[in-house]
Design an enzyme around this catalytic site. Structure first.
Site, mmCIF file in Angstrom:
data_model
loop_
_atom_site.group_PDB
_atom_site.id
_atom_site.type_symbol
_atom_site.label_atom_id
_atom_site.label_comp_id
_atom_site.label_asym_id
_atom_site.label_seq_id
_atom_site.Cartn_x
_atom_site.Cartn_y
_atom_site.Cartn_z
ATOM 1 N N ILE A 108 0.842 -1.194 0.000
ATOM 2 C CA ILE A 108 0.000 0.000 0.000
ATOM 3 C C ILE A 108 0.875 1.240 0.000
ATOM 4 O O ILE A 108 1.752 1.384 0.856
ATOM 5 C CB ILE A 108 -0.906 0.015 1.246
ATOM 6 N N CYS A 109 0.625 2.123 -0.936
ATOM 7 C CA CYS A 109 1.335 3.402 -1.001
ATOM 8 C C CYS A 109 0.488 4.430 -0.241
ATOM 9 O O CYS A 109 -0.426 5.032 -0.810
ATOM 10 C CB CYS A 109 1.550 3.823 -2.457
ATOM 11 N N LEU A 110 0.757 4.582 1.046
ATOM 12 C CA LEU A 110 0.019 5.499 1.916
ATOM 13 C C LEU A 110 1.018 6.093 2.905
ATOM 14 O O LEU A 110 1.642 5.345 3.672
ATOM 15 C CB LEU A 110 -1.105 4.745 2.638
#
Length: 159
Positions: A96-98
């Site tokens: 996840i790119c967060l």
């Protein structure tokens, strides 16, 4: 659940913090989430149901959270288990790119705040699609690379 059941050693502070969060979660989980109970305090599996009125409405996914020994000073590793939702910031391997999972993490954040942020990210998505570089990224992660080893670039404020 005690800290002695964990596969890696947690600091005493991390163990106490995770136990406290688990008790709070059991008393009042964030809407749309359910903790799948296990004996491993250091690795949680959480079920998330897409919010009504969104592209992911009623769809169910699983997140795995692995806590580092110095939690909450360091963020847990959070990934979607297979199959990961189709989303512009979620790779097919579940990474996840967060920003709050990496650069913007603070010790004041909790499992609940992570979950709420992930559900918000899913809910605001305008399209079900993979990130543009999904195949290349997943190929580079083939040998078990953690998402924490990635140098993420956070540039999309819309999703």
């Amino acid at each position: 659940m005690s800290c002695s059941t964990s596969r890696k050693s947690l600091s005493k502070a991390a163990c106490l913090r995770i136990q406290k969060e688990l008790m709070e979660w059991e008393a009042s989980p964030p809407p749309g989430f359910k903790h799948k109970v296990s004996d491993d305090l250091q690795s949680w599996v959480v079920e998330v149901v897409g919010a009504p009125g969104t592209l992911y409405a009623s769809e169910t996914y699983q997140l795995q959270l692995d806590f580092p020994e110095n939690y909450p000073m360091e963020a847990p590793q959070v990934i979607f288990l297979h199959p990961a939702p189709m989303h512009p910031h979620i790779y097919s391997n579940g990474h996840i790119c967060l920003d709050i999972l990496y650069d913007s993490w603070t010790a004041a954040m909790t499992v609940s705040s992570i979950c709420v942020s992930i559900l918000s990210m899913l809910s605001s998505s305008p399209a079900k699609q993979r990130p543009a570089n999904d195949k290349r990224y997943v190929r580079n992660c083939r040998f078990g690379r953690s998402p924490k080893e990635t140098r993420w670039l956070f540039h999309d404020e819309k999703v």
